[in-house]
Design a protein around this motif. Structure first.
Motif, mmCIF file in Angstrom:
data_model
loop_
_atom_site.group_PDB
_atom_site.id
_atom_site.type_symbol
_atom_site.label_atom_id
_atom_site.label_comp_id
_atom_site.label_asym_id
_atom_site.label_seq_id
_atom_site.Cartn_x
_atom_site.Cartn_y
_atom_site.Cartn_z
ATOM 1 N N VAL A 302 0.424 -2.642 10.931
ATOM 2 C CA VAL A 302 0.760 -1.434 9.850
ATOM 3 C C VAL A 302 0.750 -2.446 8.759
ATOM 4 O O VAL A 302 0.248 -2.291 7.608
ATOM 5 C CB VAL A 302 2.081 -0.867 10.057
ATOM 6 C CG1 VAL A 302 2.417 -0.189 8.982
ATOM 7 C CG2 VAL A 302 1.835 0.331 11.156
ATOM 8 N N LEU A 303 1.680 -3.513 8.850
ATOM 9 C CA LEU A 303 1.701 -4.475 7.629
ATOM 10 C C LEU A 303 0.396 -5.038 7.130
ATOM 11 O O LEU A 303 -0.007 -5.116 6.142
ATOM 12 C CB LEU A 303 2.547 -5.540 7.987
ATOM 13 C CG LEU A 303 4.275 -5.398 8.133
ATOM 14 C CD1 LEU A 303 4.775 -6.673 8.579
ATOM 15 C CD2 LEU A 303 4.402 -5.092 6.659
ATOM 16 N N GLU A 305 -2.564 -3.654 7.284
ATOM 17 C CA GLU A 305 -3.316 -2.546 6.763
ATOM 18 C C GLU A 305 -2.918 -2.592 5.299
ATOM 19 O O GLU A 305 -3.480 -2.611 4.276
ATOM 20 C CB GLU A 305 -2.977 -1.459 7.547
ATOM 21 C CG GLU A 305 -4.125 -0.181 7.375
ATOM 22 C CD GLU A 305 -5.442 -0.939 7.823
ATOM 23 O OE1 GLU A 305 -6.425 -0.631 7.219
ATOM 24 O OE2 GLU A 305 -5.439 -1.507 8.820
ATOM 25 N N ARG A 306 -1.737 -2.448 4.962
ATOM 26 C CA ARG A 306 -0.794 -2.402 3.712
ATOM 27 C C ARG A 306 -1.353 -3.627 3.049
ATOM 28 O O ARG A 306 -1.687 -3.393 1.753
ATOM 29 C CB ARG A 306 0.502 -2.385 3.681
ATOM 30 C CG ARG A 306 1.474 -2.418 2.607
ATOM 31 C CD ARG A 306 0.946 -1.067 1.575
ATOM 32 N NE ARG A 306 1.662 -1.367 0.403
ATOM 33 C CZ ARG A 306 0.699 -1.135 -0.960
ATOM 34 N NH1 ARG A 306 -0.334 -0.463 -0.522
ATOM 35 N NH2 ARG A 306 1.324 -1.399 -2.095
ATOM 36 N N GLN A 307 -1.181 -4.729 3.442
ATOM 37 C CA GLN A 307 -1.801 -5.936 2.957
ATOM 38 C C GLN A 307 -3.140 -5.592 2.210
ATOM 39 O O GLN A 307 -3.315 -6.142 1.105
ATOM 40 C CB GLN A 307 -1.693 -6.955 3.781
ATOM 41 C CG GLN A 307 -1.257 -8.256 3.013
ATOM 42 C CD GLN A 307 -0.885 -9.556 3.918
ATOM 43 O OE1 GLN A 307 -1.308 -9.304 5.011
ATOM 44 N NE2 GLN A 307 -0.023 -10.333 3.576
ATOM 45 N N LYS A 308 -4.089 -5.384 2.847
ATOM 46 C CA LYS A 308 -5.368 -5.288 2.659
ATOM 47 C C LYS A 308 -5.364 -4.328 1.393
ATOM 48 O O LYS A 308 -6.299 -4.803 0.421
ATOM 49 C CB LYS A 308 -6.218 -4.596 3.639
ATOM 50 C CG LYS A 308 -7.073 -5.369 4.423
ATOM 51 C CD LYS A 308 -8.132 -4.770 5.352
ATOM 52 C CE LYS A 308 -7.830 -5.264 6.928
ATOM 53 N NZ LYS A 308 -8.408 -4.333 7.776
ATOM 54 N N GLU A 309 -4.836 -3.370 1.204
ATOM 55 C CA GLU A 309 -5.026 -2.561 0.020
ATOM 56 C C GLU A 309 -4.378 -3.121 -1.214
ATOM 57 O O GLU A 309 -5.116 -3.159 -2.086
ATOM 58 C CB GLU A 309 -4.190 -1.222 0.396
ATOM 59 C CG GLU A 309 -4.730 -0.002 1.140
ATOM 60 C CD GLU A 309 -3.706 0.950 1.578
ATOM 61 O OE1 GLU A 309 -2.648 1.069 1.100
ATOM 62 O OE2 GLU A 309 -3.913 1.570 2.551
ATOM 63 N N ILE A 310 -3.202 -3.672 -0.920
ATOM 64 C CA ILE A 310 -2.773 -4.372 -2.104
ATOM 65 C C ILE A 310 -3.715 -5.663 -2.542
ATOM 66 O O ILE A 310 -4.063 -5.707 -3.766
ATOM 67 C CB ILE A 310 -1.511 -5.143 -1.459
ATOM 68 C CG1 ILE A 310 -0.310 -4.166 -1.669
ATOM 69 C CG2 ILE A 310 -1.092 -6.406 -2.710
ATOM 70 C CD1 ILE A 310 0.961 -4.862 -0.834
ATOM 71 N N GLU A 558 5.582 -6.882 -3.646
ATOM 72 C CA GLU A 558 5.190 -6.373 -2.578
ATOM 73 C C GLU A 558 4.352 -7.155 -1.429
ATOM 74 O O GLU A 558 4.585 -7.281 -0.281
ATOM 75 C CB GLU A 558 4.315 -5.085 -2.847
ATOM 76 C CG GLU A 558 4.414 -4.206 -1.649
ATOM 77 C CD GLU A 558 3.626 -2.709 -1.524
ATOM 78 O OE1 GLU A 558 2.985 -2.585 -2.653
ATOM 79 O OE2 GLU A 558 3.148 -2.091 -0.593
ATOM 80 N N GLU A 559 3.516 -7.885 -1.972
ATOM 81 C CA GLU A 559 2.834 -8.757 -1.155
ATOM 82 C C GLU A 559 3.568 -9.976 -0.525
ATOM 83 O O GLU A 559 3.412 -10.201 0.590
ATOM 84 C CB GLU A 559 1.557 -9.469 -1.881
ATOM 85 C CG GLU A 559 0.596 -10.008 -0.933
ATOM 86 C CD GLU A 559 0.428 -11.384 -1.289
ATOM 87 O OE1 GLU A 559 0.224 -12.014 -2.653
ATOM 88 O OE2 GLU A 559 -0.103 -12.272 -0.542
ATOM 89 N N LEU A 562 5.618 -8.372 2.162
ATOM 90 C CA LEU A 562 5.031 -8.141 3.545
ATOM 91 C C LEU A 562 4.862 -9.460 4.121
ATOM 92 O O LEU A 562 4.642 -9.463 5.507
ATOM 93 C CB LEU A 562 3.588 -7.604 2.931
ATOM 94 C CG LEU A 562 3.431 -6.165 2.803
ATOM 95 C CD1 LEU A 562 1.835 -5.726 2.339
ATOM 96 C CD2 LEU A 562 3.699 -5.305 3.983
#
Ligand SMILES: Nc1ncnc2c1ncn2[C@@H]1O[C@H](COP(=O)(O)OP(=O)(O)O)[C@@H](O)[C@H]1O
Ligand SMILES: [Mg+2]
Lengths: 923, 184
Positions: A302-303, A305-310, A558-559, A562
């Motif tokens: 999950v983490l 995935e979110r990191q990629k968007e950021i 946020e990054e 993460l």
């Protein structure tokens, strides 16, 4: 002196030893007189048959017994007879030959000796078979005696006494046991020259044997017997002492072993339980860990995935931001560039002005361009200048140039050629250039020769001379000046033209510059227009930039967060992995350890029965530490086994080193305990051994004391004996003593042992012994060694080994000297005296003083003694209970009787009537 | 007749005696006893061979010789000198010479002897304490001395030298020899 009358009375030989008849008085001193080799000695020796009896003790000098028997008993009518007066009356002891065998037999009877008793009526001698009845017939109740019986009787042994038979004790010894010794000395006394020191010692020892403890001491066996215990204990003590360090390490090992046993006993059930529960525990733990692991992995995805968007958002924002910033920069730059421009019209009017100027210039240039170019004009000018130089040269060398000189010098044909070959400037040179006209002429001639049909043939080159123009035509001075004026006019024209042409190029340059300025202005106008546009948007743009920056910051935070969570998950995963690994490793170890367990081996089955120390630590089972615990448990088992082995080996080593004291304890454990206890008390043990060894010394010393006491007794007896001898003056000797000299080292050794034992006995000296222990006492050991060596060499130690005899002799006014060998001590006579006295004293020593019977003593070669000594000797002998018989070729007047040996019918003969009685004159 | 086979140590004894060695009762007890028990037989055999065996009751035995070999002669001379000096030294100190077997002849005593009689000893080429010790060591081989853990001790055979010393020390009595003659 009344006792002195008892004793030998008369010796009679009939038909014996070469005598038909011999009668010898024995009641007082006798001097037998006869030449040598007559029969004096043989007469006396006859007594041996009666007094010694035992043939083994007889001594006939050089004559063997066999021959002597033949000599003394040629037939059965041969007699040796002795009359002795005893307190019980007179007795006759006789010996008669038995015939051809030369054997003989003994008989005896009470009564006096009458030669007539042995003759038949016809005067011949009675033969042996008829003797007893013949004697009985004459009232002489004779008995036949066995040799041994008679001997016993003569020396006072009454056991053989036949009832009614007479008492025949002529040698009343104090101890019947002395008989053999007495006989031997008696034999010697019959031949005293043979008596030597060793015999004296031997005899004396025999004489004193009843006073002495003559039992030999086997010292080594006595010592070994007494010290057996001590030595055994000492050996064990030494072995322990030697191995003290080893034993101490063993004790530590045993302590460790006992502790280990306690520990193993404690742990064994715990380990058992732990192993039983392990499988379930292992499975459960593993399941839990797997679950956690999966959860963590999901979170991680999950983490990510979110990191990629950021990342994507960050990229686009960044891009927009950069775009805006670029515009901003441009706006700033242009503002600076156009800071002096107020508006667009200013720039446009500037551009118009420039365009107008340029158009004018283009028109001018087009006019000039119809004319020649400046470079062509410059070429023409140069040509004119060269012409001018040439002309001036010609003018200068007009009177004397090379052309003219050659024209004069050369034939015209040749000149024609040269005029063509040489260049105009050469020809116009000054005539002085030709410095050797003759040589040049020759040269030209040679050239001319090379010309054929106007062809000049040079090596590799042929020139058609007629085709060449003449290089110089000589002009006049006027002509030349005219030409020069022309040329100068042309030169002026050309320079004017050049100036104009050159000004045209400058104008063209100017036009170019104008064109550039216009282009620049075009660009400026465009830029200015965009500046105006940018200025218009400034506000919106800057607020955009702020927004973008903010969103970038939010994204960054946020990054970072993460990242951190990712790290945490990775960490947890790692931990999870480690936990799994750990539990798996533990599992493997446990399985391995389970297989390596040693506590099923037999020696662990009875651990509880063996000595052990209770386990004092808190030892509880922990599943998490089970692997460690079982491993250390296995290790303990292994260690216990090693300790078992090590202790066993060390114990073996001790056994090999002869430490066997505790070997027979019921178990090795007990043996060890005893050994340790013993070792701990080594000092006490040493004392105990000391005590034992002291009592051993006392024991040995007691035995040695017997020897020492005997020696002391002997010395005492010897002293008495010496006093006995010294009662009378012996020859010319002031002192004559036979003294025992102690064998110093032996006696010293015995004394050392005894005095040591006395110290021990007294008990006062225990302190002394603590410092100077019995076992290590050097003097004691030396003494022991001496006695052992002596004992081994001699079989046993007897009192006779403790001393030697020396003859201590001194004459008047002389220091006493000691001699080992009496023969070397003095003159022959003196030695003879000494020997005789010694022998007689020894015999006397054995006789019972209360029942003295006078016997005889024989001195051969009596002449070696002077009269004084003879008298002395007779007196001394008499005191000792002996009648002295001298034998010599000459009569000895000191004797009471003088008996010459006569002959009758060719054989020796002595009759009582031949005896001469010598009375001292003054008596 | 002497039965040679019973004389078990004939060879050994002869070797020792012939090399000038003195047999000491104390040290060679076994040989001594053998000799003592068969004294006459040994003596007569050695006599037959031309030697005189002397068995001294004080506990030693030896071959009587007129002159030793040059080597033992030198040793004998030196030993005699040393023993004479030792006797004199001890006598001067009031020590009973007859108890010589109990003396401990240690370095100190040897050094004393050396210092006291330096010149006499040097005349015999005994130039230092170690030369004296060498002589003693040689005397061990011929049975006069023993070495008990570094300390020398005299053996009974030394009586021979003591006899000599006593004889020399005794004042001459002129009629002693005369009266002896008379008796003989
Ligand atoms: N035991 C004997 N056996 C045989 N013959 C003997 C014995 N004793 C002596 N004779 C002989 O007797 C003779 C005398 O010897 P002996 O008595 O010794 O003489 P004397 O002592 O008077 O000098 C000699 O011929 C001797 O050989
Ligand atoms: Mg004779």
């Amino acid at each position: 002196m009344s006792l002195a009358q008892y004793g030998f009375q008369k010796l009679v030989l009939l038909n014996s030893a070469g005598y038909s008849r011999a009668e010898l008085p024995l009641d007082d001193s006798v001097s037998i007189v006869a030449p040598n080799n007559t029969g004096k000695t043989s007469l006396i020796n006859a007594l041996q048959f009666l007094l010694i009896l035992d043939q083994r003790n007889m001594d006939f000098g050089s004559h063997s017994l066999e021959i002597s028997r033949r000599f003394y008993f040629p037939n059965n009518c041969a007699y040796i007879l002795l009359e002795v007066l005893l307190p019980t009356g007179s007795v006759v002891i006789g010996c008669v030959g038995k015939g051809l065998s030369h054997d003989y037999e003994y008989f005896a009877y009470s009564g006096s000796l009458d030669v007539g008793d042995y003759r038949l009526d016809d005067g011949s001698l009675v033969s042996q078979p008829k003797l007893i009845s013949h004697l009985i017939g004459r009232d002489k109740l004779a008995n036949i005696y066995q040799q041994t019986d008679l001997r016993a009787l003569l020396y006072g042994n009454r056991q053989k006494q036949q009832s009614g038979a007479p008492d025949l004790t002529i040698f009343p010894l104090e101890y019947i046991s002395h008989a053999a010794t007495y006989q031997r000395i008696l034999t010697r006394t019959l031949r005293l020259d043979r008596l030597d020191t060793r015999e004296v010692k031997k005899y004396l020892l025999e004489i004193f044997k009843n006073d002495l403890n003559d039992r030999g001491v086997d010292f080594k066996s006595e010592w070994d017997k007494s010290f057996a215990d001590v030595n055994r204990d000492k050996a064990q003590y030494d072995a322990v002492f030697r191995n003290k360090v080893l034993i101490e390490t063993m004790e530590l090992s045993q302590q460790e072993r006992k502790a280990l046993r306690g520990k193993i006993i404690h742990w064994k059930p715990l380990i058992e339980k732990g192993l039983n529960e392990w499988e379930a525990y292992h499975k459960k733990e593993l399941g839990e860990l797997t679950l956690v692991h999966q959860q963590l992995e999901n979170d991680g995805l999950v983490l990510a995935e979110r990191q990629k968007e950021i990342y994507k958002d960050q990229a686009t924002t960044q891009h927009s931001l950069k775009e805006f910033q670029k515009q901003e920069k441009k706006c700033e730059d242009l503002s600076i560039q156009f800071q002096f421009v107020t508006d667009l019209a200013q720039l446009e009017s500037q551009r118009q002005q420039q365009q107008d100027e340029r158009d004018e210039l283009v028109r001018l240039i087009k006019n000039v361009e119809a004319r020649q170019s400046p470079s062509v004009i410059k070429k023409d000018i140069k040509k004119i200048e060269r012409e001018l130089i040439d002309l001036n040269q010609q003018l200068e060398n007009l009177g004397d140039n090379l052309y003219l000189r050659l024209q004069e010098l050369l034939p015209s044909d040749s000149f024609e050629v040269v005029k063509r070959l040489l260049a105009r400037p050469v020809l116009s040179l000054s005539a002085s250039s030709l410095d050797n006209e003759l040589a040049f002429k020759d040269f030209v001639a040679q050239i001319e020769k090379s010309i054929c049909n106007n062809q000049l043939i040079l090596p590799g080159l042929s020139i058609d001379v007629s085709a060449l123009e003449p290089n110089l035509v000589i002009k006049t001075a006027n002509e030349l000046e005219e030409d020069i004026k022309d040329c100068q006019g042309q030169q002026k024209e050309l320079h004017k033209l050049l100036k104009t042409a050159e000004a045209l190029s400058e104008e063209t340059q100017k036009q170019k510059r104008l064109e550039q300025k216009i282009a620049q202005l075009n660009k400026d106008i465009t830029d200015f227009k965009s500046l105006l546009e940018l200025r218009e948007n400034t506000q919106i743009r800057q607020s955009d930039i702020v927004k973008l920056r903010e969103s970038l910051e939010v994204l960054g935070i946020e990054e970072k967060k993460l990242d951190e969570s990712k790290g945490l998950i990775a960490e947890s995963l790692k931990q999870n992995e480690e936990k799994r690994g750990a539990i798996e490793a533990q599992h493997r170890r446990i399985n391995q350890s389970r297989n390596q367990r040693q506590d099923h081996q037999p020696q662990f089955s009875y651990l509880e029965q063996l000595p052990c120390l209770p386990y004092m630590e808190v030892g509880s089972l922990k599943m998490t530490e089970l692997a460690d615990q079982i491993e250390s448990y296995n290790g303990d088992c292994q260690k216990l086994k090693q300790l078992d082995d090590r202790l066993k080996n060390k114990l073996d080593t001790l056994h090999h080193d002869d430490l066997s004291k505790f070997q027979y304890e019921e178990s090795a454990e007990k043996e060890l305990e005893s050994l340790f206890a013993f070792t701990a008390q080594l000092a006490l043990e040493k004392e105990a051994i000391e005590r034992k060894s002291r009592s051993a010394v006392v024991q040995v010393a007691a035995i040695l004391r017997g020897l020492r006491d005997s020696l002391e007794t002997l010395k005492m007896r010897m002293n008495e004996f010496n006093n006995k001898i010294n009662h009378r003056q012996l020859s010319d000797l002031k002192i004559f003593r036979i003294e025992p000299r102690e064998e110093e080292s032996l006696v010293g050794a015995i004394k050392t042992l005894i005095s040591t034992s006395e110290q021990v006995d007294s008990g006062n000296s225990f302190d002394l012994f603590d410092h100077n222990t019995v076992l290590d006492d050097k003097a004691l050991n030396k003494a022991k060694d001496i006695l052992i060596r002596e004992g081994e060499a001699r079989g046993s130690i007897k009192v006779e080994h403790l001393f030697r005899l020396v003859f201590k002799i001194a004459k008047e006014n002389q220091k006493p000297a000691e001699f080992e060998n009496i023969d070397s001590a003095a003159s022959n006579g003196t030695v003879l005296m000494a020997k005789l006295i010694t022998g007689l004293a020894m015999l006397n020593q054995m006789q019972n003083p209360k029942k003295a019977v006078k016997t005889l003593c024989y001195l051969d070669e009596a002449a070696s003694l002077d009269q004084k000594n003879q008298r002395n000797l007779i007196k001394t002998a008499s005191e000792f209970g002996f009648t002295l018989i001298f034998a010599s070729p000459e009569p000895q007047i000191t004797a009471r009787y003088c008996v010459p040996i006569g002959t009758k019918n060719g054989v020796n003969y002595i009759n009582q009537f031949n005896w001469q009685i010598l009375e001292p004159i003054d008596e | 007749m002497i039965d040679l086979s019973t004389l078990s140590s004939l060879d050994e004894l002869f070797k020792q005696f012939n090399s000038g060695t003195h047999l000491n009762r104390l040290k060679d007890t076994e040989l001594w006893v053998e000799l003592e028990n068969n004294q006459e037989a040994y003596q007569s055999i050695y006599t037959a061979l031309g030697y005189t065996l002397v068995l001294d009751g004080r506990g030693f035995a030896y071959f009587k010789t007129d002159q030793g070999t040059s080597n033992t002669g030198k040793l004998t001379r030196r030993l005699a000198l040393l023993l004479m000096l030792l006797f004199e030294f001890q006598a001067d100190r009031g020590i009973n010479l007859f108890q010589f077997q109990q003396w401990r002849i240690d370095d100190e005593l040897i050094t004393n002897i050396w210092q006291n009689y330096k010149t006499i000893l040097e005349a015999e080429e005994l130039n230092d304490v170690s030369a004296i010790k060498d002589t003693f060591d040689s005397a061990i081989r011929i049975g006069f001395i023993e070495n008990d853990s570094g300390v020398y001790a005299l053996l009974p055979a030394v009586h021979r030298y003591l006899d000599l010393f006593e004889e020399l020390a005794q004042p001459e009595i002129p009629d002693e020899t005369e009266s002896k003659e008379e008796v003989l």
